[in-house]
Scaffold this motif. Structure first.
Motif, mmCIF file in Angstrom:
data_model
loop_
_atom_site.group_PDB
_atom_site.id
_atom_site.type_symbol
_atom_site.label_atom_id
_atom_site.label_comp_id
_atom_site.label_asym_id
_atom_site.label_seq_id
_atom_site.Cartn_x
_atom_site.Cartn_y
_atom_site.Cartn_z
ATOM 1 N N ALA A 97 39.975 2.562 -16.480
ATOM 2 C CA ALA A 97 41.136 3.065 -16.006
ATOM 3 C C ALA A 97 41.807 2.641 -14.896
ATOM 4 N N THR A 98 43.177 2.590 -14.648
ATOM 5 C CA THR A 98 43.793 2.028 -13.584
ATOM 6 C C THR A 98 44.751 3.204 -13.259
ATOM 7 N N ALA A 99 44.913 3.853 -12.139
ATOM 8 C CA ALA A 99 45.694 4.882 -11.804
ATOM 9 C C ALA A 99 47.371 4.400 -11.705
ATOM 10 N N SER A 100 47.393 3.225 -11.389
ATOM 11 C CA SER A 100 48.815 2.670 -11.234
ATOM 12 C C SER A 100 49.215 2.188 -12.571
ATOM 13 N N GLY A 101 48.423 1.809 -13.426
ATOM 14 C CA GLY A 101 48.791 1.018 -14.826
ATOM 15 C C GLY A 101 48.848 -0.397 -14.445
ATOM 16 N N ASN A 102 48.354 -0.783 -13.253
ATOM 17 C CA ASN A 102 48.414 -2.509 -13.204
ATOM 18 C C ASN A 102 46.945 -2.878 -13.365
ATOM 19 N N PRO A 103 46.885 -3.724 -14.598
ATOM 20 C CA PRO A 103 45.719 -4.142 -14.957
ATOM 21 C C PRO A 103 44.757 -5.125 -13.971
ATOM 22 N N PHE A 104 45.604 -5.584 -13.098
ATOM 23 C CA PHE A 104 44.862 -6.622 -12.063
ATOM 24 C C PHE A 104 44.517 -6.004 -10.910
ATOM 25 N N GLU A 105 44.940 -4.639 -10.674
ATOM 26 C CA GLU A 105 44.420 -4.097 -9.502
ATOM 27 C C GLU A 105 43.047 -3.387 -9.509
ATOM 28 N N GLY A 106 42.316 -3.791 -8.616
ATOM 29 C CA GLY A 106 40.979 -3.195 -8.469
ATOM 30 C C GLY A 106 40.084 -3.852 -9.542
ATOM 31 N N ALA A 107 40.343 -5.007 -9.904
ATOM 32 C CA ALA A 107 39.355 -5.626 -10.761
ATOM 33 C C ALA A 107 38.985 -6.969 -10.557
ATOM 34 N N GLU A 108 37.803 -7.572 -11.163
ATOM 35 C CA GLU A 108 37.555 -8.785 -11.073
ATOM 36 C C GLU A 108 38.316 -9.695 -12.058
ATOM 37 N N LEU A 109 38.859 -10.819 -11.711
ATOM 38 C CA LEU A 109 39.414 -11.499 -13.037
ATOM 39 C C LEU A 109 38.407 -12.620 -13.420
ATOM 40 N N PHE A 110 38.448 -12.491 -14.764
ATOM 41 C CA PHE A 110 37.466 -13.309 -15.195
ATOM 42 C C PHE A 110 37.891 -14.772 -15.357
ATOM 43 N N VAL A 111 36.770 -15.823 -15.042
ATOM 44 C CA VAL A 111 37.205 -17.162 -14.915
ATOM 45 C C VAL A 111 36.775 -17.781 -16.395
ATOM 46 N N ASP A 112 37.582 -18.370 -17.032
ATOM 47 C CA ASP A 112 37.330 -19.168 -18.352
ATOM 48 C C ASP A 112 36.392 -20.150 -18.228
ATOM 49 N N PRO A 113 35.093 -20.037 -18.924
ATOM 50 C CA PRO A 113 34.126 -21.015 -19.039
ATOM 51 C C PRO A 113 34.497 -22.239 -19.351
ATOM 52 N N GLY A 114 35.455 -22.456 -20.280
ATOM 53 C CA GLY A 114 35.793 -23.607 -20.756
ATOM 54 C C GLY A 114 36.729 -24.088 -19.691
ATOM 55 N N TYR A 115 37.534 -23.928 -18.839
ATOM 56 C CA TYR A 115 38.234 -24.221 -17.714
ATOM 57 C C TYR A 115 37.510 -24.678 -16.947
ATOM 58 N N VAL A 116 36.305 -24.053 -16.616
ATOM 59 C CA VAL A 116 35.235 -24.405 -15.748
ATOM 60 C C VAL A 116 34.741 -25.653 -16.088
ATOM 61 N N ALA A 117 34.577 -25.976 -17.271
ATOM 62 C CA ALA A 117 33.912 -27.255 -17.834
ATOM 63 C C ALA A 117 34.730 -28.246 -17.620
ATOM 64 N N LYS A 118 36.137 -28.216 -17.895
ATOM 65 C CA LYS A 118 37.242 -29.026 -17.752
ATOM 66 C C LYS A 118 37.174 -29.650 -16.200
ATOM 67 N N VAL A 119 37.029 -28.590 -15.298
ATOM 68 C CA VAL A 119 36.927 -28.732 -13.806
ATOM 69 C C VAL A 119 35.787 -29.718 -13.521
ATOM 70 N N GLN A 120 34.875 -29.360 -14.066
ATOM 71 C CA GLN A 120 33.533 -30.132 -13.879
ATOM 72 C C GLN A 120 33.544 -31.370 -14.256
#
Length: 460
Positions: A97-120
C-alpha cells in the motif's frame, strides 16, 4: 511508436503554459510550420520498441533499482520459488500500500533482466574501461517492459515473478513498469512502428482476446505487488491532431477510442496503476491541442466507466523533450510549452477543465538529457547527440502532481531503420539529425547506446 506527425491546431494564446514560456529543450516534435503561430505539422514520439523484452521470459538475473537507480544487479538469493501470492523471506508478506497513491514512492524499481542482457551485449563489445563502468551503472536502472506484440505477453508472468522474488527478498515494495502497446492500426501516422493488428483483419477481436485478456489474467495473478501500466503510447494523441492523415481513418479512431477504454477497464485492479499516454510538449503543447486532447482523454475514461486504476498520464514517452527550456535552434512555432514541466502544468489545467483535475503524471527522461540535437522540433528518429536524462525517481518536483521521472523507453532500442529499402522505413529516420546506422525499430542499436551513455546528463 514514434512516427507520427501531428497536424497542429493554430493558436495565438499563451495562457496554457507558464508566463515565461519556460521549458527546456522544446524537443518534442513540431516540424517547421508555415508561419509563426500556425504550425502545420508536428513530429511526435520517438520510436518505441517493437521487439523489446529480449530474454524477459527467463529472467535469471533479476535486479532492483531504487527510485534514483542506484541498487545493484544480481539474482535475488533466497527468493526462488516465491509464489504470486506472496511469501518468500518476509513473514506475512510485504505491504504494498502507498498512502499517497504514488506507486513509485517508497518502492524499489524493478530492473528488466532483458534490458540488462542488452546492455551486457554492448559491454562485451567495449574496451574503454571507464565507459564499461558507466554502462554497468545503466544495468542498475529500471526501464519498462514493453508488451508490443501478442508474443511478448509470454514473458510477462516470468518478469513479474522475478520482481516478486526480489520483493520477498528485500521485504520492501517493488514496482514493475509495463507498456501496453499493440492497438489495431497502431501508430496510424507512422511507418517505422506499425503494429501487427489490423482492424479489417479481426484486429479488435485479437486485441481483446489474445492481448488484453491474457495480460489481465497475469496481472490478476500477481495481486501482491505494485504494477505500473503505461497505456498505448501515441494512440489518443493521434486522434487529437492526425485524423484524416495516412492510416488515421474513422475506423482507426473508433478502434483507438473503444480499445483504450476496454484496456483501462479490463486492467483496473487495486495493485495496477495506469498512466495513459499524453504525448509531449511539442505535440499537444499548443492550447487548442491540449483542449482537444483532454476532451478525448475524458471521453475515453468515461466510456471505460471512470476506472479508479487510472492514476494519470505519461508524457514524453520515447521522445527527447527536455524538462525545462534553455535554448533551441529551431522554430518554436508559437508553442508556449517548450519543455515537459510546462507541458505537464498546462495539461493538468486542461484536464481539470474536463473534470480530471485529480490525475497525476510521469515523464519519460530516458533520452532527454541533451538539447540542441535537432534542426527541427519534429525530428524523432535516433537523434544524434541524445543523452540519457534524469534517473527514475519518485516525487521529483518541478511540475504539477508529478509522480516520477521514469525510463519508459529503454535507451539503446532503435527508433527505426535508416535502410531506405526496408518495408518499415520512415522518412524521419533518413533526416540529417538521424543516426544512419540504425536497425529496425526496437532492435538493439549498440552504437547509439554508446553515444547515449557518453552524453548522459546528469553524467553516469
Amino acid at each position: 511508436m514514434g512516427k507520427w506527425f501531428a497536424v497542429l491546431l493554430a493558436t495565438a494564446s499563451f495562457a496554457a503554459c507558464s508566463g515565461d514560456n519556460g521549458g527546456e529543450g522544446g524537443e518534442g516534435g513540431a516540424a517547421a510550420g508555415t508561419g509563426a503561430g500556425t504550425p502545420t505539422s508536428s513530429g511526435v514520439g520517438a520510436g518505441t520498441p517493437t521487439s523489446s523484452g529480449v530474454g524477459a521470459g527467463t529472467p535469471t538475473g533479476s535486479t532492483g533499482a531504487t527510485p534514483t537507480g542506484t541498487t545493484g544487479a544480481g539474482t535475488p538469493t533466497g527468493s526462488t520459488g516465491a509464489s504470486p501470492t506472496g511469501g518468500g523471506n518476509c513473514t506475512g508478506g510485504v505491504d504494498i500500500a502507498t498512502a499517497s497513491g504514488n506507486p513509485f514512492e517508497g518502492a524499489e524499481l524493478f530492473v528488466d533482466p532483458g534490458y540488462v542482457a542488452k546492455v551486457q551485449s554492448s559491454i562485451d563489445k567495449t574496451t574503454d574501461a571507464a565507459l564499461v563502468e558507466q554502462m554497468k551503472k545503466v544495468q542498475k536502472i529500471s526501464t519498462a517492459f514493453w508488451l508490443d506484440r501478442i508474443a511478448a505477453v509470454d514473458g510477462l508472468a516470468a518478469h513479474l515473478d522475478a520482481a516478486l522474488a526480489l520483493q520477498n527478498q528485500i521485504c520492501k515494495p517493488v514496482t514493475s513498469v509495463i507498456v501496453v502497446y499493440d492497438l489495431p492500426n497502431r501508430d496510424c501516422f507512422a511507418e517505422a512502428s506499425n503494429g501487427e493488428l489490423r482492424v479489417e483483419n479481426g484486429g479488435v477481436e485479437r486485441y481483446r482476446n489474445e492481448f488484453i485478456a491474457p495480460i489481465k489474467a497475469i496481472l490478476a495473478a500477481h495481486p501482491n505487488q505494485r504494477i505500473v501500466a503505461v497505456i498505448e503510447p501515441d494512440s489518443l494523441p493521434n486522434l487529437a491532431t492526425n485524423l484524416g492523415k495516412k492510416d488515421c481513418t474513422p475506423e482507426t479512431e473508433k478502434a483507438y477510442r473503444e480499445e483504450v477504454a476496454h484496456a483501462i477497464s479490463e486492467l483496473n485492479m487495486p495493485h495496477v496503476y495506469q498512466y495513459i499516454d499524453a504525448a509531449h510538449s511539442g505535440w499537444l503543447g499548443w492550447p487548442d491541442n491540449q483542449t482537444k486532447g483532454a476532451e478525448i482523454f475524458s471521453d475515453v475514461i468515461k466510456a471505460a466507466g471512470n476506472p479508479a486504476g487510472v492514476r494519470g498520464f505519461a508524457t514524453n514517452v520515447a521522445n527527447y523533450t527536455q524538462l525545462s527550456y534553455s535554448t533551441e535552434s529551431y522554430d518554436q512555432q508559437s508553442n508556449p510549452c517548450y519543455g515537459e514541466f510546462d507541458y505537464v502544468d498546462a495539461m493538468a489545467a486542461a484536464l481539470a477543465d474536463v473534470g480530471l483535475g485529480d490525475k497525476h503524471f510521469i515523464i519519460d527522461t530516458s533520452r532527454n538529457g541533451r538539447g540542441n540535437i535537432r534542426a527541427d522540433w519534429g525530428y524523432w528518429c535516433n537523434n544524434i547527440g541524445a543523452g540519457m536524462g534524469e534517473r527514475p525517481k519518485a516525487n521529483p518536483g518541478g511540475a504539477t502532481r508529478l509522480d516520477a521521472f521514469y525510463w519508459v523507453k529503454p535507451p539503446g532500442d532503435s527508433d527505426g531503420t535508416a535502410d531506405k529499402n526496408a518495408e518499415r522505413y520512415d522518412l524521419f529516420c533518413g533526416y540529417e539529425n538521424a543516426d544512419q546506422r540504425a536497425p529496425e525499430a526496437g532492435h538493439w542499436f549498440h552504437e547509439y547506446f554508446v553515444e547515449c551513455v557518453k552524453n548522459a546528463n546528469p553524467p553516469l
